[in-house]
Design a protein around this motif. Structure first.
Motif, PDB file in Angstrom:
ATOM      1  N   ILE A 111      81.790 124.971 115.409  1.00 43.85           N
ATOM      2  CA  ILE A 111      80.637 123.923 115.407  1.00 43.85           C
ATOM      3  C   ILE A 111      79.468 124.275 114.508  1.00 43.85           C
ATOM      4  O   ILE A 111      79.114 123.564 113.476  1.00 43.85           O
ATOM      5  N   GLU A 112      79.211 125.760 114.434  1.00 46.70           N
ATOM      6  CA  GLU A 112      78.357 126.158 113.587  1.00 46.70           C
ATOM      7  C   GLU A 112      78.725 126.032 112.042  1.00 46.70           C
ATOM      8  O   GLU A 112      77.731 126.170 111.160  1.00 46.70           O
ATOM      9  N   GLU A 113      79.760 125.847 111.717  1.00 44.54           N
ATOM     10  CA  GLU A 113      80.484 125.941 110.359  1.00 44.54           C
ATOM     11  C   GLU A 113      80.735 124.472 109.979  1.00 44.54           C
ATOM     12  O   GLU A 113      81.555 124.271 108.920  1.00 44.54           O
ATOM     13  N   ARG A 114      80.580 123.448 110.734  1.00 43.38           N
ATOM     14  CA  ARG A 114      80.971 122.114 110.462  1.00 43.38           C
ATOM     15  C   ARG A 114      80.257 121.495 109.476  1.00 43.38           C
ATOM     16  O   ARG A 114      80.779 120.258 108.968  1.00 43.38           O
ATOM     17  N   TRP A 115      79.271 122.012 108.770  1.00 45.49           N
ATOM     18  CA  TRP A 115      78.504 121.322 107.786  1.00 45.49           C
ATOM     19  C   TRP A 115      79.508 121.520 106.497  1.00 45.49           C
ATOM     20  O   TRP A 115      79.251 120.749 105.652  1.00 45.49           O
ATOM     21  N   ARG A 116      80.349 122.507 106.588  1.00 50.49           N
ATOM     22  CA  ARG A 116      81.313 122.548 105.522  1.00 50.49           C
ATOM     23  C   ARG A 116      82.382 121.388 105.136  1.00 50.49           C
ATOM     24  O   ARG A 116      82.241 120.994 104.177  1.00 50.49           O
ATOM     25  N   PRO A 117      82.891 121.196 106.182  1.00 43.28           N
ATOM     26  CA  PRO A 117      83.939 119.684 106.006  1.00 43.28           C
ATOM     27  C   PRO A 117      82.851 118.643 105.943  1.00 43.28           C
ATOM     28  O   PRO A 117      83.512 117.558 105.102  1.00 43.28           O
ATOM     29  N   ILE A 118      81.963 118.544 106.323  1.00 41.70           N
ATOM     30  CA  ILE A 118      81.158 117.361 106.106  1.00 41.70           C
ATOM     31  C   ILE A 118      80.488 117.340 104.726  1.00 41.70           C
ATOM     32  O   ILE A 118      80.790 116.131 103.996  1.00 41.70           O
ATOM     33  N   VAL A 149      88.865 119.855  90.333  1.00 40.11           N
ATOM     34  CA  VAL A 149      87.602 120.649  90.645  1.00 40.11           C
ATOM     35  C   VAL A 149      87.220 120.573  92.256  1.00 40.11           C
ATOM     36  O   VAL A 149      87.397 121.533  93.038  1.00 40.11           O
ATOM     37  N   LEU A 150      87.532 119.311  92.838  1.00 37.79           N
ATOM     38  CA  LEU A 150      87.156 119.040  94.134  1.00 37.79           C
ATOM     39  C   LEU A 150      88.197 120.051  94.976  1.00 37.79           C
ATOM     40  O   LEU A 150      87.904 120.621  96.144  1.00 37.79           O
ATOM     41  N   PRO A 151      89.358 119.937  94.604  1.00 41.64           N
ATOM     42  CA  PRO A 151      90.343 120.736  95.574  1.00 41.64           C
ATOM     43  C   PRO A 151      90.044 122.142  95.492  1.00 41.64           C
ATOM     44  O   PRO A 151      89.985 122.898  96.719  1.00 41.64           O
ATOM     45  N   ILE A 152      89.635 122.870  94.484  1.00 43.33           N
ATOM     46  CA  ILE A 152      89.145 124.065  94.520  1.00 43.33           C
ATOM     47  C   ILE A 152      87.881 124.208  95.198  1.00 43.33           C
ATOM     48  O   ILE A 152      87.810 125.262  96.195  1.00 43.33           O
ATOM     49  N   VAL A 153      86.998 123.319  95.133  1.00 44.30           N
ATOM     50  CA  VAL A 153      85.719 123.441  95.884  1.00 44.30           C
ATOM     51  C   VAL A 153      86.000 123.403  97.411  1.00 44.30           C
ATOM     52  O   VAL A 153      85.280 124.133  98.363  1.00 44.30           O
ATOM     53  N   ALA A 154      86.671 122.443  97.902  1.00 46.83           N
ATOM     54  CA  ALA A 154      87.209 122.155  99.174  1.00 46.83           C
ATOM     55  C   ALA A 154      87.751 123.471  99.691  1.00 46.83           C
ATOM     56  O   ALA A 154      87.702 123.581 100.738  1.00 46.83           O
ATOM     57  N   PHE A 155      88.610 123.945  98.967  1.00 44.72           N
ATOM     58  CA  PHE A 155      89.144 125.258  99.424  1.00 44.72           C
ATOM     59  C   PHE A 155      88.263 126.336  99.849  1.00 44.72           C
ATOM     60  O   PHE A 155      88.495 126.993 101.087  1.00 44.72           O
ATOM     61  N   VAL A 156      87.355 126.306  98.884  1.00 44.75           N
ATOM     62  CA  VAL A 156      86.398 127.521  99.096  1.00 44.75           C
ATOM     63  C   VAL A 156      85.506 127.386 100.526  1.00 44.75           C
ATOM     64  O   VAL A 156      85.357 128.126 101.313  1.00 44.75           O
ATOM     65  N   LEU A 157      85.145 126.069 100.583  1.00 43.75           N
ATOM     66  CA  LEU A 157      84.227 125.514 101.550  1.00 43.75           C
ATOM     67  C   LEU A 157      85.067 125.600 103.031  1.00 43.75           C
ATOM     68  O   LEU A 157      84.514 126.147 103.873  1.00 43.75           O
ATOM     69  N   LEU A 158      86.215 125.049 102.871  1.00 41.33           N
ATOM     70  CA  LEU A 158      87.037 124.912 104.225  1.00 41.33           C
ATOM     71  C   LEU A 158      87.415 126.046 104.835  1.00 41.33           C
ATOM     72  O   LEU A 158      87.473 126.503 105.896  1.00 41.33           O
ATOM     73  N   VAL A 159      88.455 127.076 104.037  1.00 38.10           N
ATOM     74  CA  VAL A 159      88.788 128.170 104.238  1.00 38.10           C
ATOM     75  C   VAL A 159      87.709 129.158 104.310  1.00 38.10           C
ATOM     76  O   VAL A 159      87.863 130.122 105.296  1.00 38.10           O
ATOM     77  N   GLY A 160      86.805 129.402 103.329  1.00 35.87           N
ATOM     78  CA  GLY A 160      85.703 130.324 103.415  1.00 35.87           C
ATOM     79  C   GLY A 160      86.266 132.058 103.141  1.00 35.87           C
ATOM     80  O   GLY A 160      87.427 131.736 102.348  1.00 35.87           O
TER      81      GLY A 160
END
Length: 385
Positions: A111-118, A149-160
């Motif tokens: 829950i505290e990390e849900r800002w990332r997928p949002i 670019v978005l897939p790379i950014v999404a990978f970094v944000l979602l996986v961490g």
């Protein structure tokens, strides 16, 4: 010399007149589409009768008698003759959807990390909308940002696990997050890979053609469940010791390859529909093979098979529900998983959850279908003068 009377000759152009009232407006549409013949009239009457009989009940169940908020299933108990009926059809239990909405969207993502997928969702929408609008400039840059670019950014944000972001295992992902991730990657990979496979199958080089034919026919000959099961369970057995892939990544690969095989046949159908004169005309201009395909053949072929391409995309979007076979929970899977929650375990909440999932799937599929129809009309230049 006798002068001629020129009073009958028009000296000004006649202004455009509006269409007759009999062919415009609501009345004309009704006459053309609903009562054009006796059969159409009968079907219209039957359809109106069915709608009048069913629609009020649906409105009462989904809106008027529905329960929208509450802590547990007791708020959805319906009072009727005979007393309390927790599993009655009197009204929908949207309180269940409201209470579980976060899980339906993101699964067990912390829950505290849900800002990332949002944030990823906001970036995705911000890049997708201008990509779908024909008159927005800089399509090339938009495509690079969206598909690379978005897939790379999404990978970094979602996986961490980097840049100070806590690592979130993909086993915690779920809901619409999994559905959209699988669909986006599958669409982005299957179309170009399907084009390559289609060109390979039509190649005059025996080895390339044989490899493409074997791959396409093998993948199309087995169900997606088998592909997912092989990618998740069997594939690790063939890897060297100590080498492993994330389960979600294996599902991405399986879905993408499966969709690419079907996409290859759709594209091949478009290539076969192009007249031979187009190839000969390109050859007469001295174009090489790849120039001929890129500038002449492929744009025409893809335009012809837009319905087939979108149909494959829609099928792949719905088939993401099959990842439950490898213990991953997409939107439908996470909804069904929450049926086991003792606080909400009733048939009424189950019906409401399934209808919610069906509506979300329909919303995305209908959107893709309507946009494909718009694209077909925009690109339909074959008969313009």
């Amino acid at each position: 010399m006798q002068e001629h009377d020129m009073s009958w000759v028009r000296t000004e152009m006649v202004l455009a007149q509006p269409a007759p009232a009999s062919v415009t407006g609501l009345g004309a549409w009704v006459r053309k589409n609903l009562i054009a013949s006796t059969g159409d009239t009968i079907l219209t009457i039957v359809g109106i009768a069915l709608v009048a009989m069913i629609l009020p009940q649906i409105i009462n169940w989904a809106f008027i008698n529905a329960v929208w908020t509450g802590p547990d299933r007791t708020v959805c108990a319906t009072v009727a003759q005979g007393g309390i009926q927790p599993d009655g059809w009197t009204g929908a239990c949207w309180a269940f959807v409201n209470a579980k909405f976060g899980q339906f969207m993101l699964g067990r993502y912390p829950i505290e990390e849900r800002w990332r997928p949002i944030l990823v969702a906001i970036l995705f929408v911000a890049l997708l909308v201008p990509m779908l609008m024909p008159k927005v400039p800089r399509k090339g840059l938009n495509a690079v940002l969206l598909f690379f670019v978005l897939p790379i950014v999404a990978f970094v944000l979602l996986v961490g696990g980097m840049f100070g972001l806590p690592h979130v295992e993909t086993s915690l992902w779920g809901g619409l997050l999994v559905t959209l991730s699988l669909s986006f990657v599958g669409i982005a990979v299957s179309l170009p890979l399907g084009i390559v496979l289609a060109l390979g199958r039509r190649s005059k080089m025996p080895i390339i053609k044989t490899l493409c034919v074997v791959f396409i026919e093998t993948v199309r000959g087995i169900p997606l469940i088998t592909v997912l099961f092989f990618a998740s369970v069997m594939l690790p057995l063939f890897l060297p010791e100590g080498v492993s892939f994330d389960k979600f990544l294996r599902a991405l690969i399986g879905v993408s390859l499966f969709a690419a095989a079907y996409m290859a046949e759709v594209v091949r159908g478009g290539l076969q529909a192009i007249p031979k004169g187009q190839y000969e005309g390109a050859d007469s201009l001295g174009l090489g093979y790849w120039q001929k395909m890129y500038f002449i053949v492929m744009p025409q072929a893809l335009k012809l098979v837009i319905p087939g391409i979108v149909n494959t995309f829609i099928g792949m979007f719905k088939d993401t529900s099959l990842v439950i076979i490898i213990s991953m929970f997409d939107l439908l899977g996470i909804v069904k998983q929450n049926f086991s929650d003792a606080n909400w375990a009733t048939a009424q909440t189950a019906r409401s959850g399934l209808i919610f999932a069906a509506f979300v799937f329909w919303l995305f599929c209908f959107g893709m279908s309507r946009y494909s129809m718009y694209t077909e009309r925009r690109l339909d230049t074959g008969h313009k003068r």
